[in-house]
Design a protein around this motif. Structure first.
Motif, PDB file in Angstrom:
ATOM      1  N   ASN A 294       0.828  -1.215   0.000  1.00  0.00           N
ATOM      2  CA  ASN A 294       0.000   0.000   0.000  1.00  0.00           C
ATOM      3  C   ASN A 294       0.858   1.260   0.000  1.00  0.00           C
ATOM      4  OD1 ASN A 294      -2.346  -1.442  -0.139  1.00  0.00           O
ATOM      5  ND2 ASN A 294      -2.853  -1.234   2.014  1.00  0.00           N
ATOM      6  N   ALA A 295       1.977   1.218   0.722  1.00  0.00           N
ATOM      7  CA  ALA A 295       2.893   2.364   0.718  1.00  0.00           C
ATOM      8  C   ALA A 295       3.496   2.557  -0.678  1.00  0.00           C
ATOM      9  CB  ALA A 295       3.995   2.175   1.758  1.00  0.00           C
ATOM     10  N   TYR A 296       3.857   1.459  -1.322  1.00  0.00           N
ATOM     11  CA  TYR A 296       4.438   1.515  -2.671  1.00  0.00           C
ATOM     12  C   TYR A 296       3.422   2.028  -3.698  1.00  0.00           C
ATOM     13  CZ  TYR A 296       6.812   0.097  -6.956  1.00  0.00           C
ATOM     14  OH  TYR A 296       7.398   0.095  -8.193  1.00  0.00           O
ATOM     15  N   LYS A 297       2.150   1.740  -3.491  1.00  0.00           N
ATOM     16  CA  LYS A 297       1.105   2.122  -4.445  1.00  0.00           C
ATOM     17  C   LYS A 297       0.801   3.621  -4.446  1.00  0.00           C
ATOM     18  CE  LYS A 297      -1.528  -2.191  -4.658  1.00  0.00           C
ATOM     19  NZ  LYS A 297      -2.819  -2.824  -4.299  1.00  0.00           N
ATOM     20  N   VAL A 298       1.248   4.338  -3.419  1.00  0.00           N
ATOM     21  CA  VAL A 298       0.984   5.786  -3.392  1.00  0.00           C
ATOM     22  C   VAL A 298       1.635   6.422  -4.618  1.00  0.00           C
ATOM     23  CG1 VAL A 298       1.388   7.960  -2.164  1.00  0.00           C
ATOM     24  CG2 VAL A 298       0.810   5.883  -0.882  1.00  0.00           C
ATOM     25  N   GLY A 299       0.821   7.120  -5.408  1.00  0.00           N
ATOM     26  CA  GLY A 299       1.316   7.758  -6.628  1.00  0.00           C
ATOM     27  C   GLY A 299       1.406   6.807  -7.806  1.00  0.00           C
ATOM     28  N   ARG A 300       0.805   5.620  -7.690  1.00  0.00           N
ATOM     29  CA  ARG A 300       0.894   4.618  -8.752  1.00  0.00           C
ATOM     30  C   ARG A 300      -0.467   3.991  -9.088  1.00  0.00           C
ATOM     31  NH1 ARG A 300       5.857   3.937  -5.969  1.00  0.00           N
ATOM     32  NH2 ARG A 300       7.602   4.017  -7.403  1.00  0.00           N
TER      33      ARG A 300
END
Length: 133
Positions: A82-88
């Motif tokens: 979920n942290a990685y998905k920010v902006g994606r």
């Protein structure tokens, strides 16, 4: 001119969490998924070892218990994803807004946790008895 800023940004963070993305007190920005997952895993394991206080509002009775004893477990992998998905998200406007927000004031991601309802209910009943209104 905008491309001069945007292209290097996307290259620099192509395989990393964008800057200023937080889980609790941990800034995961500029970390790859593997590194971020190990940090979150250690953080969540520490949180699982802390006691919380349950308070029965009607009587004011309080009890301390470990989260794991209540059937609560944290999911470090999903939290990191979920942290990685920010902006994606794939939506250019939303992703741009998320990146600007992260840059300007940070983005907070809530840890993902799961509750085993049977264990939770059993533990609460053993702590407070079979309380009914």
């Amino acid at each position: 001119m905008v491309g001069v800023i945007i292209i290097p940004y996307h290259i620099a963070f192509a395989k990393k969490i964008i800057p200023n993305v937080w889980v609790g007190q941990i800034n995961l920005g500029n970390k790859n998924i593997t590194h971020a997952n190990s940090i979150i895993n250690a953080y969540l394991k520490t949180a699982e070892k802390e006691k919380i206080i349950l308070r029965l509002e009607e009587t004011g009775e309080s009890k301390e218990i470990f989260l794991t004893d209540l059937g609560v477990s944290f999911d470090a992998k999903e939290t990191t994803i979920n942290a990685y998905k920010v902006g994606r998200s794939g939506n250019l406007l939303k992703d741009t807004a998320d990146k600007i927000t992260a840059y300007s004031r940070g983005v907070r991601i809530e840890p993902i946790f799961k509750i085993n309802n049977q264990i939770f209910e059993s533990q609460v009943e053993s702590l407070f008895g079979n309380y009914t209104e």
